[in-house]
Motif scaffolding. Structure first.
Motif, PDB file in Angstrom:
ATOM      1  N   PHE A   1       3.035   4.028  -4.266  1.00 13.25           N
ATOM      2  CA  PHE A   1       2.109   4.770  -5.083  1.00 13.25           C
ATOM      3  C   PHE A   1       2.626   4.823  -6.701  1.00 13.25           C
ATOM      4  N   PRO A   2       2.046   5.002  -7.665  1.00  7.23           N
ATOM      5  CA  PRO A   2       2.439   5.129  -9.075  1.00  7.23           C
ATOM      6  C   PRO A   2       3.676   5.629  -9.386  1.00  7.23           C
ATOM      7  N   LEU A   3       3.814   6.851  -8.805  1.00 10.92           N
ATOM      8  CA  LEU A   3       5.245   7.446  -9.048  1.00 10.92           C
ATOM      9  C   LEU A   3       6.433   6.590  -8.642  1.00 10.92           C
ATOM     10  N   ALA A   4       6.317   6.224  -7.386  1.00  2.00           N
ATOM     11  CA  ALA A   4       7.568   5.377  -6.899  1.00  2.00           C
ATOM     12  C   ALA A   4       7.582   4.338  -7.831  1.00  2.00           C
ATOM     13  N   ARG A   5       6.550   3.415  -7.915  1.00  2.00           N
ATOM     14  CA  ARG A   5       6.549   2.265  -8.951  1.00  2.00           C
ATOM     15  C   ARG A   5       7.154   2.538 -10.167  1.00  2.00           C
ATOM     16  N   SER A   6       6.775   3.606 -10.834  1.00  2.00           N
ATOM     17  CA  SER A   6       7.353   3.633 -12.269  1.00  2.00           C
ATOM     18  C   SER A   6       8.952   3.850 -12.180  1.00  2.00           C
TER      19      SER A   6
ATOM     20  N   SER B   1      14.053  -2.241  -4.562  1.00  2.00           N
ATOM     21  CA  SER B   1      12.791  -2.246  -3.994  1.00  2.00           C
ATOM     22  C   SER B   1      12.480  -2.886  -2.611  1.00  2.00           C
ATOM     23  N   TRP B   2      13.377  -3.661  -2.117  1.00  2.00           N
ATOM     24  CA  TRP B   2      13.175  -4.584  -1.061  1.00  2.00           C
ATOM     25  C   TRP B   2      13.009  -3.359   0.257  1.00  2.00           C
ATOM     26  N   PRO B   3      13.385  -2.234   0.474  1.00  2.00           N
ATOM     27  CA  PRO B   3      12.964  -1.465   1.463  1.00  2.00           C
ATOM     28  C   PRO B   3      11.299  -1.185   1.474  1.00  2.00           C
ATOM     29  N   VAL B   4      10.629  -1.358   0.362  1.00  2.00           N
ATOM     30  CA  VAL B   4       9.310  -0.879   0.072  1.00  2.00           C
ATOM     31  C   VAL B   4       8.534  -2.045   1.277  1.00  2.00           C
ATOM     32  N   TYR B   5       9.165  -3.280   1.359  1.00  2.00           N
ATOM     33  CA  TYR B   5       8.530  -4.129   2.082  1.00  2.00           C
ATOM     34  C   TYR B   5       9.189  -3.989   3.780  1.00  2.00           C
ATOM     35  N   ASP B   6      10.695  -3.974   3.562  1.00  4.34           N
ATOM     36  CA  ASP B   6      11.319  -4.040   4.843  1.00  4.34           C
ATOM     37  C   ASP B   6      11.201  -2.893   5.696  1.00  4.34           C
TER      38      ASP B   6
ATOM     39  N   PRO C   1       0.743  -1.063   0.036  1.00  7.01           N
ATOM     40  CA  PRO C   1      -0.183   0.090  -0.107  1.00  7.01           C
ATOM     41  C   PRO C   1       0.859   1.312   0.069  1.00  7.01           C
ATOM     42  N   ILE C   2       2.041   1.078   0.229  1.00 11.71           N
ATOM     43  CA  ILE C   2       3.011   2.463   0.410  1.00 11.71           C
ATOM     44  C   ILE C   2       3.648   2.869  -1.161  1.00 11.71           C
TER      45      ILE C   2
ATOM     46  N   PRO D   1      10.441   4.133  -0.172  1.00 11.39           N
ATOM     47  CA  PRO D   1      11.723   4.168  -0.307  1.00 11.39           C
ATOM     48  C   PRO D   1      12.163   3.590  -1.710  1.00 11.39           C
ATOM     49  N   LEU D   2      13.166   4.206  -2.336  1.00 14.24           N
ATOM     50  CA  LEU D   2      13.471   3.806  -3.788  1.00 14.24           C
ATOM     51  C   LEU D   2      14.773   3.169  -3.410  1.00 14.24           C
ATOM     52  N   GLY D   3      15.303   3.126  -2.372  1.00 13.85           N
ATOM     53  CA  GLY D   3      16.596   2.087  -2.022  1.00 13.85           C
ATOM     54  C   GLY D   3      17.423   2.728  -1.129  1.00 13.85           C
TER      55      GLY D   3
END
Length: 187
Positions: free
Chosen positions: A84-89, A117-122, A81-82, A140-142
């Protein structure tokens, strides 16, 4: 400067909640949506034009980046859920790249950046706290500075470094990345 198919819209909702909210609750409250409604569908938008200086472009290209690069993300990352489209792209184009070196910079320490992408989860709990405190989403992007800190973007596209607190590094993805690599304070 980011060119996308839709410009970001201003958020007028405020986040007020006493109990520690769930990530989906934070997502919904930051978006001004009704509590209990989960937002799992993300629109993927490829950002087609990036404006980096030549030195940063050379680093990115040497690390394997191109405007057509596509890195699939794991399902548990894509459904976060964190994210969002800009971060994903951004992660779809940059995940796995490592650029720059830590050392002396112009205004502060220059840093390396490892897009991951791991910090998105961690780091979900830290991002939950940032959202609760600031009323907007952060992703997070890294990592930066030899994995001692995080590179974080908000839903407006501003880039921050995060160690114990947020430090604004740029009002856009490109400006933030260049400032982190060069050790510059945002102007």
């Amino acid at each position: 400067m980011l060119k996308t198919s839709a410009s970001p819209t201003a958020r007028t909702s405020t986040f007020v909640q006493k109990a520690k909210p769930s990530l989906s609750g934070i997502w919904n409250n930051c978006r001004g949506e009704a509590p209990g409604r989960q937002h799992h569908q993300h629109t993927w938008r490829r950002i087609t034009v990036r404006v980096f200086n030549e030195q940063t472009l050379d680093m990115l290209r040497n690390a394997g980046w191109s405007e057509h690069r596509y890195v699939p993300l794991y399902d548990f990352i894509k459904n976060s859920p964190i994210l969002f489209p800009l971060a994903r792209s951004i992660l779809i184009q940059f995940d796995g790249l490592q650029i720059g070196t830590s050392g002396a910079g112009v205004d502060c320490a220059a840093s390396d950046i490892k897009f991951d992408s791991w910090p998105v989860y961690d780091s979900a709990s830290e991002m939950e706290e940032l959202c609760a405190a600031n009323g907007k989403l952060f992703c997070p992007l890294g990592y930066c500075h030899c994995d001692h800190g995080l590179v974080v973007i908000d839903e407006e596209g501003k880039v921050f470094t995060f160690y114990d607190s947020l430090r604004l590094m740029g009002s856009s993805f490109e400006e933030g990345i260049q400032n982190i690599l060069d050790g510059r304070s945002p102007r």
